[in-house]
Design a protein around this motif. Structure first.
Motif, PDB file in Angstrom:
ATOM      1  N   GLY A  75     -31.546   5.262  25.026  1.00 15.51           N
ATOM      2  CA  GLY A  75     -31.172   5.753  26.353  1.00 15.51           C
ATOM      3  C   GLY A  75     -30.255   6.956  26.223  1.00 15.51           C
ATOM      4  O   GLY A  75     -29.721   7.231  25.137  1.00 15.51           O
ATOM      5  N   GLY A  76     -30.091   7.683  27.336  1.00 17.52           N
ATOM      6  CA  GLY A  76     -29.152   8.806  27.348  1.00 17.52           C
ATOM      7  C   GLY A  76     -27.745   8.314  27.058  1.00 17.52           C
ATOM      8  O   GLY A  76     -26.917   9.036  26.505  1.00 17.52           O
ATOM      9  N   ASP A  77     -27.462   7.059  27.408  1.00 20.33           N
ATOM     10  CA  ASP A  77     -26.110   6.529  27.218  1.00 20.33           C
ATOM     11  C   ASP A  77     -25.668   6.533  25.751  1.00 20.33           C
ATOM     12  O   ASP A  77     -24.525   6.873  25.448  1.00 20.33           O
ATOM     13  N   ILE A  80     -24.594   9.953  24.853  1.00 16.99           N
ATOM     14  CA  ILE A  80     -23.239  10.288  25.321  1.00 16.99           C
ATOM     15  C   ILE A  80     -22.205   9.677  24.371  1.00 16.99           C
ATOM     16  O   ILE A  80     -21.239  10.327  23.965  1.00 16.99           O
ATOM     17  N   TYR A 100     -21.069  11.207  36.388  1.00 16.05           N
ATOM     18  CA  TYR A 100     -21.609   9.960  35.830  1.00 16.05           C
ATOM     19  C   TYR A 100     -20.491   9.184  35.120  1.00 16.05           C
ATOM     20  O   TYR A 100     -19.816   9.724  34.231  1.00 16.05           O
ATOM     21  N   VAL A 144     -22.607  17.623  33.461  1.00 16.55           N
ATOM     22  CA  VAL A 144     -23.846  16.967  33.865  1.00 16.55           C
ATOM     23  C   VAL A 144     -24.550  17.913  34.841  1.00 16.55           C
ATOM     24  O   VAL A 144     -23.982  18.308  35.850  1.00 16.55           O
ATOM     25  N   ASN A 148     -24.725  14.074  38.648  1.00 11.70           N
ATOM     26  CA  ASN A 148     -24.833  12.780  39.304  1.00 11.70           C
ATOM     27  C   ASN A 148     -23.394  12.322  39.550  1.00 11.70           C
ATOM     28  O   ASN A 148     -22.613  12.344  38.610  1.00 11.70           O
ATOM     29  N   ASP A 176     -25.505  17.182  29.947  1.00  8.26           N
ATOM     30  CA  ASP A 176     -26.328  16.015  30.254  1.00  8.26           C
ATOM     31  C   ASP A 176     -27.374  16.485  31.256  1.00  8.26           C
ATOM     32  O   ASP A 176     -27.052  16.780  32.408  1.00  8.26           O
ATOM     33  N   VAL A 178     -30.333  14.869  32.123  1.00  7.14           N
ATOM     34  CA  VAL A 178     -31.343  13.810  32.317  1.00  7.14           C
ATOM     35  C   VAL A 178     -32.121  13.996  33.626  1.00  7.14           C
ATOM     36  O   VAL A 178     -33.183  13.415  33.799  1.00  7.14           O
ATOM     37  N   TYR A 179     -31.598  14.820  34.548  1.00  8.66           N
ATOM     38  CA  TYR A 179     -32.338  15.073  35.802  1.00  8.66           C
ATOM     39  C   TYR A 179     -33.033  16.433  35.796  1.00  8.66           C
ATOM     40  O   TYR A 179     -33.439  16.936  36.834  1.00  8.66           O
ATOM     41  N   SER A 202     -33.354  11.975  28.900  1.00  2.00           N
ATOM     42  CA  SER A 202     -33.610  10.541  29.024  1.00  2.00           C
ATOM     43  C   SER A 202     -35.017  10.304  29.545  1.00  2.00           C
ATOM     44  O   SER A 202     -35.556  11.127  30.288  1.00  2.00           O
ATOM     45  N   SER A 204     -35.450   7.619  31.312  1.00  2.00           N
ATOM     46  CA  SER A 204     -35.179   6.638  32.369  1.00  2.00           C
ATOM     47  C   SER A 204     -35.470   7.157  33.770  1.00  2.00           C
ATOM     48  O   SER A 204     -35.686   6.369  34.684  1.00  2.00           O
ATOM     49  N   LYS A 205     -35.424   8.446  33.970  1.00  2.00           N
ATOM     50  CA  LYS A 205     -35.472   8.955  35.331  1.00  2.00           C
ATOM     51  C   LYS A 205     -36.894   9.386  35.688  1.00  2.00           C
ATOM     52  O   LYS A 205     -37.670   8.564  36.132  1.00  2.00           O
ATOM     53  N   ARG A 213     -34.999   1.845  27.510  1.00  2.00           N
ATOM     54  CA  ARG A 213     -33.851   2.471  26.840  1.00  2.00           C
ATOM     55  C   ARG A 213     -34.283   3.529  25.827  1.00  2.00           C
ATOM     56  O   ARG A 213     -34.228   3.309  24.614  1.00  2.00           O
TER      57      ARG A 213
HETATM   58  C1  LIG Z   1     -28.965   7.656  34.286  1.00  4.36           C
HETATM   59  C2  LIG Z   1     -28.108   8.635  33.582  1.00  4.36           C
HETATM   60  C3  LIG Z   1     -27.953   8.644  32.185  1.00  4.36           C
HETATM   61  C4  LIG Z   1     -28.443   7.648  31.207  1.00  4.36           C
HETATM   62  O1  LIG Z   1     -29.595   7.069  31.397  1.00  4.36           O
HETATM   63  P1  LIG Z   1     -30.239   6.154  30.274  1.00  4.36           P
HETATM   64  O2  LIG Z   1     -30.902   5.111  31.065  1.00  4.36           O
HETATM   65  O3  LIG Z   1     -29.143   5.639  29.400  1.00  4.36           O
HETATM   66  O4  LIG Z   1     -31.160   7.042  29.557  1.00  4.36           O
HETATM   67  C5  LIG Z   1     -27.196   9.633  31.616  1.00  4.36           C
HETATM   68  N1  LIG Z   1     -26.599  10.559  32.361  1.00  4.36           N
HETATM   69  C6  LIG Z   1     -26.711  10.587  33.682  1.00  4.36           C
HETATM   70  C7  LIG Z   1     -26.043  11.662  34.440  1.00  4.36           C
HETATM   71  C8  LIG Z   1     -27.453   9.623  34.346  1.00  4.36           C
HETATM   72  O5  LIG Z   1     -27.501   9.636  35.682  1.00  4.36           O
END
Ligand SMILES: *Cc1c(COP(=O)(O)O)cnc(C)c1O
Length: 571
Positions: A75-77, A80, A100, A144, A148, A176, A178-179, A202, A204-205, A213
């Motif tokens: 995941g992006g998390d 980070i 975020y 970011v 977000n 970051d 991810v969007y 990521s 995820s989005k 993940r």
């Molecule tokens: C959702 C989100 C992430 C992480 O998403 P993962 O599900 O961990 O990939 C990272 N940064 C921002 C700004 C997000 O909104």
């Protein structure tokens, strides 16, 4: 030494099957190609340790980078966490906020000192403030983009100016992104020019794989090598790799998601604005909207109707704001329908004394004892009620003065007020009559009512005494608005509609759809003048001196025995 770590509360359980507009997932789901690939996974792909090379190569091609620049993350998390662990551990980092929340979580875990830079007015990107904050002592800047939960997009020029200043100061930058698919661009092409840059992506989005993940961090080869030393070689499960591979094969899925999302961001923004809700421009798959005093009620009502949105009102600068993930058109229309319902619900306004609070043993006692103190003659509840039913004696000091005057004694208002307050609030170790007050509203009913309707109080009480009672009876939370003595200019107390009008305005409520509940003729007159429906409530401990008929003759449409019958007015 103990230290409080910032914690992030994840979704927990109970979200599946609801309309999930709270975590910016892809609410369409994911590509069918991903599901097909997962279904046809072999036993070997499950029993063997995951191999990342093939997927990394394809992801690098998709991003137009070398595989050695790509580090796959859980995941992006995880990305980070790795970047902050490398560049911010025990050091100073700059974080534009609101943003975020995982940045704070990992910063706290790694002992980074976070210097907050607030977004500019209207939540615009705070370029100048960030540039000012970048000095040789700063180790990392995290941005970011799109941000977000604000949806703010920084321009390419703004990003490069930050990178230039950071490079000058020996400072690392993590973006970051991810969007980025929703914004239609990312910063990958800057990696060639800036060795001090990492970018996080990521699945995820837009790709819709939040449950698997999967993410990555891309950087120069040197930085990627350094970061990968800190990551676990099996951080991604084989099924996630299979899914990621299939997701990359279906770029149409992402293209359609992005196209529909942008249309629906416009739809939801426009419709919410027509309802008087402020919506901030968004370059991502969500909108940030300020619902004013209705925010909690919108959030709660939507939740009870199975629509989950994100309450971000505790973030800096985002008081009264909710973040709403933008899904399909049908999902957006469902959301808008419910929001409209909530915002057009009637407001219920209440007088306090005799309606919410039984004051027969407090204010009424203070009136009697004050009048008796100055006149030596006894004062009965009937005497008090007789004065109260005349118009123009809306505050209890005026009622007391009138009773004293009627008994042929002259005392200044100042002395009356002083004695009255002593008796009501207590003095010299003596408890005041205020302690004898009783709350009349059933707490379950009040809670239910407050989650469905806007509730307000318009009282002639001094502000402090109004709030003291609300605190004492733990009821403050349920009311969107309290208008008290000090809110109305002299001469504008009830029966003047000033206070009721003020409450309607503060709550953004329409008079004709609202109610005022009161126990005096002045209450009813004020309501009628304000154009709201007047409902009479018979106060406890007051002799029925034909009060009911007098309230009706002034225009009360209903008479209730108690505030706990309020729902009858909707019947
Ligand atoms: C959702 C989100 C992430 C992480 O998403 P993962 O599900 O961990 O990939 C990272 N940064 C921002 C700004 C997000 O909104």
């Amino acid at each position: 030494m103990t230290k409080t770590l910032q914690v992030y509360s994840g979704p927990g359980s109970g979200r599946l099957g609801k309309l999930r507009l709270d975590f910016n997932e892809n609410t369409r789901g994911c590509s069918t190609k991903v599901l097909d690939a997962l279904r046809s996974a072999s036993a070997e792909s499950v029993s063997a340790y995951p191999e990342q090379d093939e997927f990394r190569k394809n992801l690098a091609r998709y991003l137009r980078l070398k595989p050695t620049q790509v580090l796959l993350t859980n995941g992006g998390d995880e990305a980070i966490r790795l970047v902050l662990g490398e560049y911010a551990r025990g050091k100073k980092m700059i974080l534009p906020e609101p943003t975020y929340s995982m940045f704070r979580v990992y910063a706290s875990a790694t002992g980074a000192r976070v210097q907050r830079v607030l977004y500019a007015n209207d939540l615009l990107f705070p370029e100048q403030a960030i540039l000012n904050a970048i000095t040789p002592g700063v180790s990392l800047v995290a941005v970011v983009n799109p941000n977000n939960p604000t949806g703010t997009l920084a321009s390419r020029r703004q990003i490069t100016r930050i990178l230039d200043k950071a490079l000058e100061c020996g400072c690392f930058v993590v973006l970051d992104e991810v969007y980025s698919q929703f914004a239609g661009r990312n910063s990958v092409s800057l990696l060639g020019k800036y060795p001090n840059l990492s970018i996080i992506f990521s699945f995820s989005k837009a790709f819709g794989l939040a449950g698997l993940r999967l993410g990555c961090v891309v950087s120069s080869e040197r930085v990627t090598r350094m970061l990968s030393e800190k990551s676990d070689p099996y951080n991604i499960s084989s099924l996630s790799l299979i899914a990621g591979e299939a997701a990359l094969q279906d770029v149409d899925f992402v293209r359609t998601t992005v196209k529909e999302t942008k249309e629906n961001v416009r739809l939801v923004s426009r419709e919410l604005e027509l309802l008087g809700v402020r919506v901030f421009p968004s370059a991502a798959n969500f909108v940030l909207a300020n619902f004013g005093s209705s925010a909690k009620r919108v959030f709660e009502t939507l939740r009870r109707r199975g629509i989950l949105v994100r309450d971000v009102s505790s973030y800096p600068m985002l008081e009264d704001c909710l973040r709403i993930t933008i899904g399909t058109k049908d999902q957006c229309l469902q959301l808008l329908r419910e929001v409209k319902r909530v915002l057009s619900a009637p407001a219920f306004l209440f007088d306090m004394d005799g309606v919410l609070v039984d004051v027969s043993k407090s204010y009424r006692q203070a009136i009697a004892k004050t009048a008796e103190f100055f006149t030596g003659a006894s004062v009965s509840p009937i005497d008090i009620q007789a004065v109260k039913e005349k118009t123009g004696f809306n505050d209890d000091w005026a009622v007391t003065s009138e009773l004293i005057k009627n008994r042929g004694v002259a005392v200044s208002r100042t002395l009356v007020v002083k004695k009255f307050q002593e008796l009501y609030l207590g003095s010299g170790g003596c408890k005041g009559f205020c302690e004898q007050e009783r709350w009349l509203f059933d707490s379950n009913l009040l809670q239910r009512l407050s989650s469905e309707f806007r509730l307000g109080i318009v009282t002639g009480r001094p502000r402090q005494e109004a709030f003291a009672a609300l605190e004492r009876f733990k009821a403050k939370y349920f009311f969107d608005c309290v208008v008290s003595l000090e809110d109305c200019p002299a001469g504008k107390g009830k029966p003047d509609p000033y206070g009721i009008n003020l409450a309607l305005e503060r709550m953004g409520a329409i008079a004709s759809a609202s109610f005022y509940f009161g126990d005096s003729v002045d209450d009813v007159s004020a309501a009628v003048s304000a154009g709201v429906r007047a409902v009479g409530i018979l106060p406890p401990g007051v002799p029925p001196v034909a009060l009911e008929n007098r309230l009706r003759s002034k225009g009360a449409t209903n008479i209730l025995q108690s505030v706990n019958e309020v729902l009858e007015v909707l019947a």
